[in-house]
Design a protein around this motif. Structure first.
Motif, PDB file in Angstrom:
ATOM      1  N   ARG A  53       0.824  -1.210   0.000  1.00 13.56           N
ATOM      2  CA  ARG A  53       0.000   0.000   0.000  1.00 13.56           C
ATOM      3  C   ARG A  53       0.861   1.263   0.000  1.00 13.56           C
ATOM      4  O   ARG A  53       0.482   2.313   0.550  1.00 13.56           O
ATOM      5  CB  ARG A  53      -0.966   0.013   1.192  1.00 13.56           C
ATOM      6  CG  ARG A  53      -1.839  -1.242   1.298  1.00 13.56           C
ATOM      7  CD  ARG A  53      -2.981  -1.025   2.259  1.00 13.56           C
ATOM      8  NE  ARG A  53      -3.983  -0.140   1.691  1.00 13.56           N
ATOM      9  CZ  ARG A  53      -4.907   0.491   2.418  1.00 13.56           C
ATOM     10  NH1 ARG A  53      -4.926   0.361   3.742  1.00 13.56           N
ATOM     11  NH2 ARG A  53      -5.799   1.271   1.835  1.00 13.56           N
ATOM     12  N   ARG A  80      -0.008   5.243   0.983  1.00 12.80           N
ATOM     13  CA  ARG A  80       0.784   5.934   2.008  1.00 12.80           C
ATOM     14  C   ARG A  80       1.360   7.233   1.462  1.00 12.80           C
ATOM     15  O   ARG A  80       1.346   8.271   2.150  1.00 12.80           O
ATOM     16  CB  ARG A  80       1.905   5.018   2.501  1.00 12.80           C
ATOM     17  CG  ARG A  80       2.789   5.632   3.580  1.00 12.80           C
ATOM     18  CD  ARG A  80       3.868   4.662   4.020  1.00 12.80           C
ATOM     19  NE  ARG A  80       3.281   3.485   4.659  1.00 12.80           N
ATOM     20  CZ  ARG A  80       2.966   3.429   5.951  1.00 12.80           C
ATOM     21  NH1 ARG A  80       3.191   4.466   6.738  1.00 12.80           N
ATOM     22  NH2 ARG A  80       2.461   2.317   6.450  1.00 12.80           N
ATOM     23  N   GLU A 120      -6.504   6.493   5.895  1.00 14.94           N
ATOM     24  CA  GLU A 120      -6.587   5.039   6.015  1.00 14.94           C
ATOM     25  C   GLU A 120      -5.386   4.464   6.760  1.00 14.94           C
ATOM     26  O   GLU A 120      -5.507   3.487   7.502  1.00 14.94           O
ATOM     27  CB  GLU A 120      -6.670   4.409   4.622  1.00 14.94           C
ATOM     28  CG  GLU A 120      -7.925   4.710   3.840  1.00 14.94           C
ATOM     29  CD  GLU A 120      -7.926   3.995   2.508  1.00 14.94           C
ATOM     30  OE1 GLU A 120      -7.614   2.787   2.478  1.00 14.94           O
ATOM     31  OE2 GLU A 120      -8.196   4.647   1.476  1.00 14.94           O
ATOM     32  N   ILE A 121      -4.233   5.081   6.554  1.00 11.80           N
ATOM     33  CA  ILE A 121      -2.991   4.585   7.154  1.00 11.80           C
ATOM     34  C   ILE A 121      -2.458   5.543   8.210  1.00 11.80           C
ATOM     35  O   ILE A 121      -2.065   5.124   9.309  1.00 11.80           O
ATOM     36  CB  ILE A 121      -1.925   4.352   6.061  1.00 11.80           C
ATOM     37  CG1 ILE A 121      -2.392   3.261   5.087  1.00 11.80           C
ATOM     38  CG2 ILE A 121      -0.581   3.980   6.672  1.00 11.80           C
ATOM     39  CD1 ILE A 121      -1.468   3.049   3.905  1.00 11.80           C
TER      40      ILE A 121
END
Length: 326
Positions: free
Chosen positions: A123, A127, A148-149
């Motif tokens: 991902r 990122r 999300e991260i």
């Protein structure tokens, strides 16, 4: 039409007697010669001067040139810390910073760096995009960010960049996904496609994605990163390029030019080749000089300066409307 130069910050580009402190003078000389930007790259492939440290040294030593990264790999640093560092360089330079970013590549050009940075390879593009969104939020005064991260709360006040909203952020890369992401959320595109036709098709993709996202095509600066060796002719230039590619990348020039824009020959031959990229829409060219010591880099810099008026004239003749998608 902007023509910039990549500073030789890697030790592989220095001779035994070279003093890296000469790089600041090299940047000043490039500015006097008429180059409009100074770029530095960011890598763990070989020892080099750290990118943001180099830009901080150049900020008070130069007057008008843009200062850029080609390309910064944000995953090598803590995201909040690098937001502060970039804001500081933008402030110290009076708003001359341009931040081109990338997520790295498979093999020795990427995955080992993630391991060293204790960041997962998976991902990585999400990122990267979230990191840029985080920077912009913090530069705008946000105290929290929920992606999300990346998730942060209670971020203390941060140094404000010189420009409201912070420096422009460009993306390197030419995959279909990278083109779409560039058009959707980045301020510029800095690829190095081996052929001008690849550049033209990629730029059409970027602009189409920008329009689909409700942006104007003028919102995305069309850049180009290209390795250049000016010599007596193409044959002698390729010999020098081969030596350069082996020293810097550990590969033959034939392998390098299959993945990157590489141009060599006389001043006229190099100009003719770069003219094709300009005709394809490139308006911010960053030239990497293929030489292996600082005196040779300086000689190549002075020869490359001869290209500046001609490339600007080509851009004026091309007069490609930024709103055109054809």
């Amino acid at each position: 039409m902007d023509i910039g130069v990549l500073l030789p910050t890697a030790t592989a580009q220095w001779g035994p007697a070279d003093d890296p402190r000469e790089l600041v003078g090299f940047g000043r000389h490039a500015e006097r010669l008429g180059f409009s930007s100074l770029f530095v790259n960011d890598s763990l492939i070989s020892p080099r001067i750290e990118a943001l440290t180099m830009l901080a040294a150049l900020a008070p030593a130069t007057e008008s040139v843009a200062l850029g990264t080609a390309a910064l790999m944000p995953f090598l640093r803590r995201p909040v810390q690098v937001a502060q560092a970039l804001a500081s360089v933008d402030l110290l330079s009076g708003g001359r910073l341009v931040v081109a970013v990338g997520a790295g590549f498979p093999g020795r050009f990427g995955r080992p760096f993630y391991t060293l940075s204790e960041v997962p390879w998976e991902r990585r593009f999400v990122r990267l995009d979230e990191t840029v969104a985080l920077w912009r939020a913090l530069w705008g005064g946000a105290e929290s960010f929920h992606g999300e991260i990346l998730r942060f709360d209670g971020v203390p006040p941060m140094t404000k960049p010189y420009r409201a909203g912070g420096p422009p952020v460009w993306l390197g890369g030419a995959t279909p996904a990278a083109l779409a992401r560039t058009g959707r959320m980045y301020d510029g595109w800095l690829p190095y496609p081996p052929e001008p036709a690849d550049y033209a098709s990629g730029l059409r993709g970027v602009r189409a994605a920008a329009v689909d996202a409700g942006r104007a095509v003028e919102d995305v600066a069309p850049g180009l990163f290209v390795s250049v060796r000016i010599d007596d002719d193409v044959e002698s230039g390729r010999r020098a390029l081969d030596e350069y590619a082996r020293a810097v990348y550990g590969m033959r020039v034939g392998e390098l030019e299959r993945i990157q824009a590489v141009v060599t020959g006389s001043v006229g031959q190099v100009r003719e080749r770069l003219d094709r990229y300009v005709a394809a829409g490139a308006r911010h060219i960053v030239v990497r000089l293929a030489a292996l010591d600082l005196p040779s880099q300086r000689e190549q810099l002075e020869r490359a300066a001869e290209l500046i008026p001609a490339l600007r004239a080509t851009a004026e003749r091309a007069a490609v409307p930024e709103s055109s998608l054809s």
